[in-house]
Design an enzyme around this catalytic site. Structure first.
Site, PDB file in Angstrom:
ATOM      1  N   GLY A 141      -1.556   5.513   0.058  1.00  0.00           N
ATOM      2  CA  GLY A 141      -0.621   4.430  -0.240  1.00  0.00           C
ATOM      3  C   GLY A 141      -1.290   3.103   0.047  1.00  0.00           C
ATOM      4  O   GLY A 141      -2.470   3.059   0.427  1.00  0.00           O
ATOM      5  N   GLY A 194      -0.489  -1.005   1.712  1.00  0.00           N
ATOM      6  CA  GLY A 194       0.440  -1.899   2.399  1.00  0.00           C
ATOM      7  C   GLY A 194      -0.122  -3.301   2.428  1.00  0.00           C
ATOM      8  O   GLY A 194      -1.058  -3.617   1.666  1.00  0.00           O
ATOM      9  N   GLY A 244      -4.010  -3.473   3.358  1.00  0.00           N
ATOM     10  CA  GLY A 244      -5.003  -2.886   2.474  1.00  0.00           C
ATOM     11  C   GLY A 244      -4.520  -1.506   2.076  1.00  0.00           C
ATOM     12  O   GLY A 244      -3.329  -1.302   1.881  1.00  0.00           O
ATOM     13  N   VAL A 267      -4.255   2.853   2.525  1.00  0.00           N
ATOM     14  CA  VAL A 267      -4.206   3.929   3.521  1.00  0.00           C
ATOM     15  C   VAL A 267      -4.876   5.140   2.892  1.00  0.00           C
ATOM     16  O   VAL A 267      -4.477   5.600   1.818  1.00  0.00           O
ATOM     17  CB  VAL A 267      -2.748   4.239   3.940  1.00  0.00           C
ATOM     18  CG1 VAL A 267      -2.715   5.396   4.926  1.00  0.00           C
ATOM     19  CG2 VAL A 267      -2.090   3.004   4.545  1.00  0.00           C
ATOM     20  N   ASP A 280      11.306  -3.236  11.883  1.00  0.00           N
ATOM     21  CA  ASP A 280      11.119  -2.979  10.449  1.00  0.00           C
ATOM     22  C   ASP A 280      11.531  -1.541  10.119  1.00  0.00           C
ATOM     23  O   ASP A 280      10.871  -0.854   9.328  1.00  0.00           O
ATOM     24  CB  ASP A 280       9.650  -3.231  10.065  1.00  0.00           C
ATOM     25  CG  ASP A 280       9.476  -3.423   8.570  1.00  0.00           C
ATOM     26  OD1 ASP A 280      10.498  -3.476   7.850  1.00  0.00           O
ATOM     27  OD2 ASP A 280       8.314  -3.510   8.115  1.00  0.00           O
TER      28      ASP A 280
END
Ligand code: AMP
Length: 622
Positions: free
Chosen positions: A345, A347, A350, A352, A461
């Site tokens: 993924g 974020g 940068g 993952v 979050d």
């Protein structure tokens, strides 16, 4: 499974029919006088005892497959209290309607059944021995899996009872019974070969009588034609109170000479792990990922039915092994890290990536957050802050950080949660995920958040996008990029300036006063619940953050997602209580969702055949 009737003043627990009748006599025998007691034959069942026309009437109430309660063949209700309430208005086939509760006289406590008192310790010992857990991990496993484990233990508890002699011959059973004193009612139970049939041997008048116990297709145990029981220990306990067709009441157990020391005490049955699969009623989890690997937490693998969080390699910290802990450092050597090209993924920092980290004794699958090399110092600092927060956390329901690696770029190495974010997983799996599965995952998130609250960290979050799945039945909280440690003296963190904040998930005091406490996380938890129960729906649809803030100020809230249980929407609404001081904390939230989860997690077996057998005075010739 907590007893659903303990709050009722007319509930007596595990008393016999005779004792129930005594209480009813004492209370005056008027028509419609009633009490409730535990059913000694069916797990989770009750008996309603009613007086009518100077006679006693006893009605079994069963827990149905879907978790409702009903008098056999009659209308189902959501709990034993509701059953009684219903029949107080309408006899609907009973001898009369329930008119006067026969409450427990003062000083009379609910009588615990044998399993009630053994349950806690048996579950604890079972979880400890099966998963070799200790400390917090043990406590969390008990809380999370008690309903499943409890049923398993109940159905195998006889294996550790002193009166259970295993697979011995009839002649050996008699030898054991005739050794020492032979009082009437001395008894033992043996297994007949490797079969699922058993034999109960009772001494009466210095002679041993043998009774065959069958295990029928619906999983019930009974002496042929006799009362049926869910478990063997229930059958034995019942025959201790009532001879029910056998020659004499069971009195003194003939102890198995081969039973290990301490047997009969609340110790767990020795079961192979795979017994935890679909054998636990109502708990037959679906395969999670496509693919064929059997490893439960393999990124491309398929989850074996019945694999619990504790069976995965990410339940306990990789550093729970003292040998690994000795060498633990925040900075990991680059040479121990293999980085795959596969991207899991991306974020703010940068991408993952998937990888493998080589520890002293083992290799583990990891997710590596790779900072874009062109990023400036502030981003680097932020990533280090996240790493420092994560370094202090160790909980099965939180993605653990393994360490950071400074090489071609800065990298944050974390436990792998191959199922990806909850908000993406849910819409794809909607058809395979019943509500109970969503409750199970949200209960795990609540356990992780309760841990954060206790450690005085605020997440800031919490959202479905930041709940990652190890598999369909195991969730972990991730993304600590905005998190703060509160320190011992503060109950909230005060942000000096507003940042790029997820306003739709934020409580009013966070938006208006920049005050962040665990209660603010509770608000976000409510929104996360809403996302989960709407299977990945977007909260507040197309509204922008400031519009949502205005909507909340007008005392409006998100609607109940379709098919969401009332109890769960009520909990969301409580998470969205405007005033911080009136909002529940995570201790409350976890306890409420746990109670609900337990009430739906264990489903009883097939509809129960309650036909009472004829009186048998002649034992079976076996
Ligand atoms: P983040 O930067 O923390 O928001 O992560 C971005 C994406 O990377 C997430 O939405 C996941 O798809 C993936 N990801 C992050 N952490 C992990 C992890 N520990 N295991 C598996 N995938 C992850």
């Amino acid at each position: 499974m907590p007893d659903a009737a303990t709050h009722l003043p007319f509930y007596y627990g595990s008393i016999s029919r005779k004792e129930a009748e005594e209480y009813l006599k004492l209370a005056g025998m008027m028509d419609g006088l009633f009490l409730l007691r535990q059913c000694l034959r069916n797990l989770g069942g009750y008996i309603l005892s009613v007086v009518y026309d100077v006679r006693f009437h006893h009605y079994p109430i069963e827990r149905q497959l879907n978790g409702t309660y009903a008098i056999v063949g009659a209308k189902p209700h959501c709990g034993p209290a509701e059953v009684c309430e219903y029949y107080s208005k309408d006899p609907d086939g009973l001898c009369c309607n329930l008119r006067k509760p026969c409450n427990r006289p003062s000083g009379v406590e609910i009588k615990l059944g044998i399993f009630d008192s053994l349950r806690e310790n048996m579950i604890r010992d079972y979880v400890r021995q099966t998963w070799k857990l200790g400390g917090d991990a043990l406590e969390q496993a008990i809380i999370n899996q008690a309903p499943q484990v409890e049923k398993l233990i109940a159905t195998t508890a006889h294996e550790r009872m002193p009166w259970f002699h295993g697979d011995i011959l009839r002649s050996e059973a008699e030898r054991r019974l005739y050794t020492g004193a032979q009082p009437d009612g001395k008894f033992l139970l043996r297994q007949r070969g490797n079969s699922n049939s058993y034999s109960l041997a009772i001494v009466y008048g210095k002679t041993a009588y043998h009774y065959l116990i069958d295990h029928d297709k619906s999983g019930k145990y009974a002496i042929p034609e006799g009362t049926k029981f869910d478990t063997l220990w229930q059958l034995v306990e019942y025959l201790k109170m009532k001879s029910d067709g056998v020659i004499y009441c069971l009195k003194e157990s003939c102890p198995n000479p081969n039973l290990p020391m301490g047997a009969g005490a609340p110790v767990p049955p020795s079961l192979p792990k795979n017994r935890l699969g679909g054998g636990i009623d109502g708990y037959t989890p679906e395969p999670v990922f496509n693919g064929s690997s059997a490893k439960s937490d393999s990124p491309t693998g398929c989850r074996k039915p019945g694999v619990l969080p504790m069976d995965t390699s990410v339940y306990e910290s990789p550093y729970s092994d003292p040998d690994e802990l000795k060498d633990r450092k925040l900075f990991l050597p680059r040479s121990s890290l293999m980085i795959d090209e596969v991207e899991l993924g991306s974020g703010n920092f940068g991408s993952v990536k998937k990888g493998v980290y080589k520890m002293k004794k083992k290799q583990i699958d990891v997710a590596i957050k790779v900072l874009k090399s062109e990023n400036e110092k502030t981003v680097k600092d932020e990533m280090m802050k996240e790493a420092k927060i994560m370094h202090q956390l160790d909980n099965p329901y939180i993605v653990r950080m393994i360490g950071v690696c400074q090489a071609e770029c800065l990298m944050l190495v974390m436990e792998m949660a191959a199922g990806g974010p909850l908000n993406k997983f849910l819409p794809a799996k909607r058809d395979q995920m019943p509500t109970s599965n969503v409750v199970e995952l949200m209960h795990q998130v609540a356990m992780g958040m309760k841990y954060l609250e206790e450690k005085k960290f605020v997440h800031r979050d919490l959202a479905a996008r930041n709940v990652l799945l190890v598999n369909q039945h195991y969730a972990k909280i991730s993304d600590f990029g905005l998190s703060k440690a509160l320190g011992a003296d503060n109950s909230y963190y005060l942000a000096r300036t507003a940042g790029k904040w997820p306003l739709k998930w934020y409580a009013p005091e966070c938006i208006n006063f920049h005050k962040f406490s665990s209660k603010g996380d509770v608000w976000s938890y409510g929104v996360t619940m809403w996302e989960a129960f709407s299977y990945g729906g977007k909260p507040y649809k197309k509204m922008k953050g400031p519009e949502v803030a205005a909507f909340i100020e007008q005392n409006k809230r998100l609607d109940c997602p379709a098919n969401c249980p009332d109890e769960m929407y009520k909990l969301m609404q409580d998470c969205w209580i405007y005033k911080v001081e009136n909002r529940p904390d995570f201790v409350d939230v976890e306890s409420r969702i746990r109670t609900f989860y337990y009430s739906i997690a264990v489903k009883p077996e097939e509809a129960k055949d309650l036909s009472k057998g004829a009186k048998r005075t002649n034992p079976n010739p076996i």
